[in-house]
Design an enzyme around this catalytic site. Structure first.
Site, PDB file in Angstrom:
ATOM      1  N   THR A 119      -9.652  47.407   1.885  1.00  0.00           N
ATOM      2  CA  THR A 119      -8.529  46.659   2.455  1.00  0.00           C
ATOM      3  C   THR A 119      -7.439  47.595   2.946  1.00  0.00           C
ATOM      4  O   THR A 119      -6.941  47.447   4.069  1.00  0.00           O
ATOM      5  CB  THR A 119      -7.953  45.702   1.390  1.00  0.00           C
ATOM      6  N   GLY A 170       7.981  34.842   1.681  1.00  0.00           N
ATOM      7  CA  GLY A 170       8.866  35.977   1.993  1.00  0.00           C
ATOM      8  C   GLY A 170       8.732  37.086   0.966  1.00  0.00           C
ATOM      9  O   GLY A 170       9.724  37.643   0.496  1.00  0.00           O
ATOM     10  N   GLY A 171       7.476  37.399   0.588  1.00  0.00           N
ATOM     11  CA  GLY A 171       7.212  38.539  -0.295  1.00  0.00           C
ATOM     12  C   GLY A 171       6.993  39.791   0.547  1.00  0.00           C
ATOM     13  O   GLY A 171       7.496  39.883   1.677  1.00  0.00           O
ATOM     14  N   VAL A 215       7.403  24.219   1.212  1.00  0.00           N
ATOM     15  CA  VAL A 215       6.534  23.891   2.345  1.00  0.00           C
ATOM     16  C   VAL A 215       5.634  22.717   1.971  1.00  0.00           C
ATOM     17  O   VAL A 215       5.101  22.661   0.860  1.00  0.00           O
ATOM     18  CB  VAL A 215       5.692  25.142   2.711  1.00  0.00           C
ATOM     19  N   SER A 239       1.516  34.170   3.825  1.00  0.00           N
ATOM     20  CA  SER A 239       1.534  35.378   2.982  1.00  0.00           C
ATOM     21  C   SER A 239       2.094  34.996   1.617  1.00  0.00           C
ATOM     22  O   SER A 239       3.231  35.310   1.289  1.00  0.00           O
ATOM     23  CB  SER A 239       2.379  36.468   3.649  1.00  0.00           C
ATOM     24  N   HIS A 254      22.084  69.680   2.326  1.00  0.00           N
ATOM     25  CA  HIS A 254      22.929  69.001   3.301  1.00  0.00           C
ATOM     26  C   HIS A 254      22.632  69.544   4.685  1.00  0.00           C
ATOM     27  O   HIS A 254      22.537  70.755   4.852  1.00  0.00           O
ATOM     28  CB  HIS A 254      24.402  69.253   2.970  1.00  0.00           C
TER      29      HIS A 254
HETATM   30  P1  NAD Z   1       3.828  38.526  -2.800  1.00  0.00           P
HETATM   31  O1  NAD Z   1       3.488  38.047  -4.151  1.00  0.00           O
HETATM   32  O2  NAD Z   1       4.529  39.816  -2.601  1.00  0.00           O
HETATM   33  O3  NAD Z   1       4.732  37.439  -2.066  1.00  0.00           O
HETATM   34  C1  NAD Z   1       4.354  36.096  -1.932  1.00  0.00           C
HETATM   35  C2  NAD Z   1       5.617  35.310  -1.652  1.00  0.00           C
HETATM   36  O4  NAD Z   1       5.258  33.999  -1.287  1.00  0.00           O
HETATM   37  C3  NAD Z   1       6.533  35.221  -2.873  1.00  0.00           C
HETATM   38  O5  NAD Z   1       7.841  35.573  -2.499  1.00  0.00           O
HETATM   39  C4  NAD Z   1       6.403  33.768  -3.274  1.00  0.00           C
HETATM   40  O6  NAD Z   1       7.580  33.269  -3.872  1.00  0.00           O
HETATM   41  C5  NAD Z   1       6.140  33.104  -1.925  1.00  0.00           C
HETATM   42  N1  NAD Z   1       5.463  31.808  -2.013  1.00  0.00           N
HETATM   43  C6  NAD Z   1       4.467  31.442  -2.832  1.00  0.00           C
HETATM   44  N2  NAD Z   1       4.126  30.159  -2.596  1.00  0.00           N
HETATM   45  C7  NAD Z   1       4.907  29.735  -1.585  1.00  0.00           C
HETATM   46  C8  NAD Z   1       5.030  28.504  -0.889  1.00  0.00           C
HETATM   47  N3  NAD Z   1       4.273  27.456  -1.203  1.00  0.00           N
HETATM   48  N4  NAD Z   1       5.953  28.404   0.102  1.00  0.00           N
HETATM   49  C9  NAD Z   1       6.745  29.453   0.406  1.00  0.00           C
HETATM   50  N5  NAD Z   1       6.677  30.636  -0.231  1.00  0.00           N
HETATM   51  C10 NAD Z   1       5.766  30.773  -1.203  1.00  0.00           C
HETATM   52  O7  NAD Z   1       2.447  38.459  -1.983  1.00  0.00           O
HETATM   53  P2  NAD Z   1       2.103  38.994  -0.524  1.00  0.00           P
HETATM   54  O8  NAD Z   1       3.328  39.311   0.243  1.00  0.00           O
HETATM   55  O9  NAD Z   1       1.129  38.016   0.035  1.00  0.00           O
HETATM   56  O10 NAD Z   1       1.355  40.350  -0.850  1.00  0.00           O
HETATM   57  C11 NAD Z   1       0.170  40.332  -1.659  1.00  0.00           C
HETATM   58  C12 NAD Z   1       0.041  41.601  -2.461  1.00  0.00           C
HETATM   59  O11 NAD Z   1      -0.204  42.681  -1.617  1.00  0.00           O
HETATM   60  C13 NAD Z   1       1.288  41.905  -3.252  1.00  0.00           C
HETATM   61  O12 NAD Z   1       0.964  42.249  -4.563  1.00  0.00           O
HETATM   62  C14 NAD Z   1       1.877  43.061  -2.544  1.00  0.00           C
HETATM   63  O13 NAD Z   1       2.591  43.935  -3.407  1.00  0.00           O
HETATM   64  C15 NAD Z   1       0.663  43.738  -1.919  1.00  0.00           C
HETATM   65  N6  NAD Z   1       1.102  44.435  -0.719  1.00  0.00           N
HETATM   66  C16 NAD Z   1       1.806  45.577  -0.851  1.00  0.00           C
HETATM   67  C17 NAD Z   1       2.276  46.217   0.262  1.00  0.00           C
HETATM   68  C18 NAD Z   1       3.076  47.470   0.107  1.00  0.00           C
HETATM   69  O14 NAD Z   1       2.993  48.082  -0.940  1.00  0.00           O
HETATM   70  N7  NAD Z   1       3.877  47.849   1.077  1.00  0.00           N
HETATM   71  C19 NAD Z   1       2.056  45.694   1.523  1.00  0.00           C
HETATM   72  C20 NAD Z   1       1.350  44.524   1.627  1.00  0.00           C
HETATM   73  C21 NAD Z   1       0.865  43.902   0.497  1.00  0.00           C
END
Ligand code: NAD
Length: 473
Positions: free
Chosen positions: A41, A189-190, A245, A277, A452
């Site tokens: 992935t 908004g994760g 939602v 997401s 610096h």
């Molecule tokens: P996440 O858990 O980070 O975020 C999911 C979000 O969706 C949360 O804020 C949650 O409250 C919200 N949510 C859940 N159900 C909902 C609903 N019914 N309506 C509206 N909002 C809702 O998951 P993600 O963003 O899908 O990422 C998945 C995994 O992949 C995570 O563990 C993340 O850390 C990992 N990831 C990491 C990176 C990175 O390190 N930069 C990048 C991409 C993904």
């Protein structure tokens, strides 16, 4: 004929292939079973392609704003086909690199779907692997001394909000768009939602984020969530928090429409595409877990701190065990697991020392406890905060938004957490990670002379700010 190995790794993603390399370095005979492409992935559907798109979006935005640097450009436009070609060539190059590393480590790669068999004529214990080969040939049977399950995860959706790949997309689908939509509504908004919101906005797409919780990036420190929300809104992203939602209201025609309850009212959100997401689900299906005593709880495999499952010769690491679903966590877990198989007495991972990074614009990075977590754990905290606004190099870069926040324990002086939002913070968080590992105090961080002009000065100033002794603020 059955083949014999010391360890078979199920899944050639970042967790699996790194574990395979370490196992080979330890003198073990190793095989990896991968159903798609080595790299998994992170390389093909996650970190690398998404960061490549984020970088193109950043360059596009900066070029449009180049005049403020005294650079005059005319008619800046985007060739999204080239953006995608660049992404693919980076992925291809890294993919070849991983394949090369497998050859160098004399690691055998089996292309196909691996399934764990129960006790059988091949072995009295569960753990024989049957590989359903991609080339359609008869299954290959592998008898390993140890198995490492590193099968990763897949995008989740919400019941009623089925991912169709056309209008309702997961991040997997979004990565392969041929052209950019005019507008997108992002559910969740994760981490993924915010990286995509930022990227699509920088590409010029109209973005709305619907987040169920009262704040975006709910696992980050509150001040960080607040600052990211402020900066994303300033860029023109519409963010609705506390949005419930309602999947049943999904309508698809020319556009996609979804309703959400917000502050007691039902509101409609319309866009060309929807990106879902809301988290990722561990890949535990069809891999033969039912043939073993392995415990699956809340969808992920249970392990001990050396990543052994209930079947002590079968280990599991990475997204499939839940926890911090991050590539760098998976690879470190893989190293601990194979070192344990080889009786190397590895040090278990301290998850409070793991840095997390979000590659939106602005970037976010953190390690350790948030202020709320520290207080919940009974610490009497002191906090130092310092803005990029007062850092010369940030002004030179033209990126002065954001800050660093350090949380320390008043009693022991220990550093409990470091939280950053702003330019290049994902490249700066490791200083805080090292400070945590070495049990450093803010005083020690402040007495590390930060050159610096650099962005890293913000870390020294935030450490001084813990005692109110910052110089430039
Ligand atoms: P996440 O858990 O980070 O975020 C999911 C979000 O969706 C949360 O804020 C949650 O409250 C919200 N949510 C859940 N159900 C909902 C609903 N019914 N309506 C509206 N909002 C809702 O998951 P993600 O963003 O899908 O990422 C998945 C995994 O992949 C995570 O563990 C993340 O850390 C990992 N990831 C990491 C990176 C990175 O390190 N930069 C990048 C991409 C993904």
């Amino acid at each position: 004929m059955a083949l014999e190995y010391d360890v078979v790794v199920l899944g050639g993603g970042t967790g699996g292939y790194v574990a395979a390399i370490r196992a080979s370095q330890l003198g073990l005979k190793v095989a990896v079973v991968e159903k798609e492409k080595m790299g998994g992935t992170c390389l093909h559907k996650g970190c690398i392609p998404s960061k490549s798109l984020l970088r193109s979006a950043e360059v596009f935005k900066q070029t449009k704003e180049a005049e403020q640097y005294g650079v005059l450009t005319e008619n800046t436009s985007l060739d999204f086909t080239k953006v995608q070609q660049r992404k693919s060539s980076i992925v291809d190059q890294l993919h070849k690199g991983v394949e090369g590393l497998m050859k160098k480590g004399k690691i055998d790669v089996f292309e196909g779907f691996g399934r764990i068999l129960g006790p059988s004529i091949f072995s009295p214990t569960a753990g024989t692997i049957s590989v359903e080969r991609n080339d359609g040939e008869e299954n290959t049977i592998i008898i390993p001394k140890n198995v490492l399950i590193a099968t990763g995860s897949k995008p989740k959706s919400l019941p009623g909000l089925e991912l169709d790949g056309e209008m309702v997309l997961s991040s997997d689908h979004a990565l392969n768009l041929d052209e950019l939509p005019k507008s997108v509504v992002i559910v969740g908004g994760g981490v993924i939602g915010i990286e995509w919101a930022s990227m699509l906005n920088d590409f010029g797409v109209e973005v709305t984020v619907l987040e169920y919780m009262e704040r975006i990036l709910p696992t980050e420190d509150k001040d960080i969530s607040k600052e990211v929300k402020r900066l994303l809104k300033k860029k023109g992203i519409k963010i609705v928090t506390g949005a419930k939602v309602l999947p049943d209201t999904l309508e698809k025609s020319e556009q996609v429409t979804i309703q959400a309850e917000h502050k007691g009212e039902q509101k409609s959100f319309v866009a060309e595409k929807m990106l879902v997401s809301v988290g990722r689900a561990p890949n535990v299906d069809n891999i033969g877990l039912e043939n073993t005593d392995i415990i699956v709880e809340k969808g992920s495999i249970n392990t001990n701190k050396y990543y052994q499952t209930k079947e002590s010769h079968i280990y599991a690491i990475g997204d499939v065990i839940g926890g911090m679903q991050l590539a760098h966590v998976a690879s470190h877990e893989g190293i601990v697991a194979v070192e344990h198989m080889a009786n190397e007495d590895p040090l278990p991972i301290n998850y409070e020392h793991i840095s997390t990074c979000i590659y939106s614009n602005p970037e976010v990075a953190s390690v350790g406890l948030t202020e709320d977590q520290a207080k919940e754990q009974g610490y009497d905290v002191k906090v130092g905060k310092f803005p990029f606004q007062a850092i010369g190099k940030a002004l030179v870069y033209g990126e002065k938004d954001g800050f660093v926040k350090i949380i320390a324990d008043k009693e022991s002086e220990d550093l409990l957490g470091v939280h950053m939002v702003g330019p290049h913070v994902t490249d700066m968080i490791s200083e805080a990670g090292l400070a945590q590992v070495l049990d450093a105090t803010p005083w020690e961080v402040a007495h590390t002379v930060h050159p610096h002009p650099t962005l890293s000065e913000v870390m020294g100033e935030a450490a001084l700010a813990v005692e109110g002794k910052q110089i430039h603020g």
